[in-house]
Design an enzyme around this catalytic site. Structure first.
Site, mmCIF file in Angstrom:
data_model
loop_
_atom_site.group_PDB
_atom_site.id
_atom_site.type_symbol
_atom_site.label_atom_id
_atom_site.label_comp_id
_atom_site.label_asym_id
_atom_site.label_seq_id
_atom_site.Cartn_x
_atom_site.Cartn_y
_atom_site.Cartn_z
ATOM 1 N N ASP A 10 1.033 -1.101 -0.393
ATOM 2 C CA ASP A 10 -0.335 0.143 -0.228
ATOM 3 C C ASP A 10 1.286 1.209 -0.127
ATOM 4 O OD1 ASP A 10 -0.763 -0.062 3.422
ATOM 5 O OD2 ASP A 10 0.619 -0.353 2.933
ATOM 6 N N ASP A 15 6.884 0.877 2.298
ATOM 7 C CA ASP A 15 6.343 0.064 0.806
ATOM 8 C C ASP A 15 7.400 0.304 -0.135
ATOM 9 O OD1 ASP A 15 4.320 1.093 2.255
ATOM 10 O OD2 ASP A 15 3.730 -0.878 1.551
ATOM 11 N N ASN A 40 -2.592 2.779 3.612
ATOM 12 C CA ASN A 40 -2.081 4.467 3.981
ATOM 13 C C ASN A 40 -2.763 5.107 2.926
ATOM 14 O OD1 ASN A 40 0.414 3.272 5.365
ATOM 15 N ND2 ASN A 40 1.718 2.570 3.731
ATOM 16 N N THR A 124 2.992 -5.919 2.781
ATOM 17 C CA THR A 124 3.184 -4.398 3.372
ATOM 18 C C THR A 124 2.219 -3.977 3.423
ATOM 19 O OG1 THR A 124 3.865 -4.178 1.842
ATOM 20 C CG2 THR A 124 5.530 -4.958 2.702
ATOM 21 N N PHE A 165 -1.257 -0.544 12.001
ATOM 22 C CA PHE A 165 -1.868 -0.483 11.392
ATOM 23 C C PHE A 165 -2.056 -1.251 10.788
ATOM 24 C CE2 PHE A 165 -3.630 2.935 9.114
ATOM 25 C CZ PHE A 165 -3.093 2.785 7.541
ATOM 26 N N ASN A 166 -1.847 -1.434 10.150
ATOM 27 C CA ASN A 166 -1.789 -2.979 8.945
ATOM 28 C C ASN A 166 -2.914 -3.686 9.477
ATOM 29 O OD1 ASN A 166 -0.120 -1.627 6.882
ATOM 30 N ND2 ASN A 166 1.516 -3.441 7.088
ATOM 31 N N HIS A 238 9.269 -0.344 8.421
ATOM 32 C CA HIS A 238 8.824 -1.243 8.268
ATOM 33 C C HIS A 238 8.730 -2.297 7.155
ATOM 34 C CE1 HIS A 238 7.161 0.609 11.873
ATOM 35 N NE2 HIS A 238 6.111 1.904 10.876
ATOM 36 N N ASP A 239 8.350 -1.680 6.317
ATOM 37 C CA ASP A 239 7.821 -2.683 4.960
ATOM 38 C C ASP A 239 9.289 -2.934 4.732
ATOM 39 O OD1 ASP A 239 5.377 -0.826 3.995
ATOM 40 O OD2 ASP A 239 5.509 -2.567 5.452
HETATM 41 O O1 RIB Z 1 2.418 -0.089 10.467
HETATM 42 C C1 RIB Z 1 3.439 0.112 9.892
HETATM 43 C C2 RIB Z 1 2.663 -0.263 8.444
HETATM 44 O O2 RIB Z 1 2.028 0.488 8.168
HETATM 45 C C3 RIB Z 1 3.722 -0.292 7.171
HETATM 46 O O3 RIB Z 1 3.463 -0.803 6.513
HETATM 47 C C4 RIB Z 1 3.129 1.388 6.366
HETATM 48 O O4 RIB Z 1 3.663 1.393 5.804
HETATM 49 C C5 RIB Z 1 1.799 0.937 6.884
HETATM 50 O O5 RIB Z 1 1.138 0.114 5.783
HETATM 51 CA CA CA Z 2 2.978 -0.410 3.897
#
Ligand code: RIB
Ligand code: CA
Length: 309
Positions: A10, A15, A40, A124, A165-166, A238-239
């Site tokens: 996303d 990403d 996102n 991701t 979040f994801n 993160h990703d």
């Molecule tokens: O919490 C971090 C995640 O949420 C990452 O994948 C970032 O791109 C958002 O999508």
């Molecule tokens: Ca992401």
């Protein structure tokens, strides 16, 4: 032999860097397709961002839009982190190629069914598309080697105190994936919050004189703004860490643990409930990443980003 992978993302600043990392390592991974989720930003924006970043780096591949919302909830986006475009910071030219007309979920199903080798899925973003593929075509489980996902947290959340979040955007989808029986590596906030690049690393990119390196530096400068407000010294990638774990599984240390997804808690919806002490008696289903070799990770990222012209 490079590992066949499908990236479901996303974009999203991190990403975008995960995509560039994958395509910088053709000797390690073969990207069968990039499928796109809403998260996102709205799907329209995340698809455009995927096309723009790949085009900017001179990459053309199958990009397919998935669902524009979670399985059972309204979409929650993160403009405060990624901006109105979902990729604020650098000004990127229009893409040089178009997205596929095939739906992202069908793209996942078709590529997994057709692959002569078991495929690694690398989500991701929210898990809507991956869950839909597993629901719609359960037979594909036999040809999925592993799902290496960025998401969740054994300890603190980032979008709520409990949830990352994801997972929070589509907890029902996450529950389908985590209960699927497919081997899963969870690259959650426990390690991604340690996997920070610092301002000095960003400056290396900005000073590189290489267009992709400079662009990634500009992405990180914008991405860093939000994380400064959260008290981070640097930018947690993160990703890219999920992708790095596909390229080199030894970059994180994992523990096989039972993990369930909370879908109904007033304060805890979206929580990845990690049973460290086996008190639930549930069968362990997820390799949870708990430690990361940050130095080796940052070196991998910088080398990959600077390998582009
Ligand atoms: O919490 C971090 C995640 O949420 C990452 O994948 C970032 O791109 C958002 O999508
Ligand atoms: Ca992401």
């Amino acid at each position: 032999m490079p590992k066949p992978i499908i990236i479901d993302c996303d974009p999203g600043h991190d990403d975008a860097i995960a995509l560039l990392l994958a395509f910088a390592k053709p000797e390690l991974v073969k990207v069968l397709a990039v499928t796109v989720s809403a998260g996102n930003q709205t799907l329209e924006k995340t698809v455009l961002n995927a096309l723009k970043v790949l085009s900017f780096a001179g990459i053309e591949c199958e990009v397919a839009a998935g669902y524009d919302r979670p399985l059972m909830r309204e979409l929650e986006i993160a403009p405060e982190v990624h901006g109105e475009s979902g990729l604020d910071g650098p000004i990127l030219p229009e893409p040089t190629f178009q997205a596929s007309s095939k739906h992202g979920v069908q793209t996942i199903i078709d590529h997994v069914r057709a692959s002569s080798e078991k495929v690694t899925l690398v989500p991701t973003g929210p898990l809507t598309n991956v869950a839909a593929a597993l629901i719609g075509a359960p037979d594909i489980k036999e040809n999925i080697d592993r799902i290496v996902l960025m998401g969740g947290a054994a300890r603190e959340g980032n979008w709520t105190p409990a949830a990352e979040f994801n997972i929070l955007v589509d907890p029902e989808a996450a529950s389908v994936v985590f209960q699927s029986g497919v081997p899963i590596t969870m690259v959650g906030l426990d390690v991604t919050h340690e996997a920070q690049v610092m301002a000095s690393d960003v400056q290396l990119l900005l000073d590189s004189g290489k267009k992709v390196g400079v662009m990634v530096g500009e992405l990180l400068e914008f991405f860093g703004e939000f994380h400064k407000t959260m008290g981070f010294a640097g930018m947690p990638l993160h990703d890219p860490l999920a992708m790095a774990t596909v390229l080199d599984p030894t970059i994180v240390e994992t523990k096989l643990l039972p993990v369930r997804i909370e879908t109904q808690g007033q304060y805890t919806t979206g929580r990845t409930v990690v049973d460290f002490y086996g008190v639930t008696g549930e069968k362990p289903n997820v390799d949870v990443a708990l430690r990361v070799d940050r130095e080796r990770f940052v070196k991998m990222i910088l080398e990959a980003m600077l390998s582009y012209e």
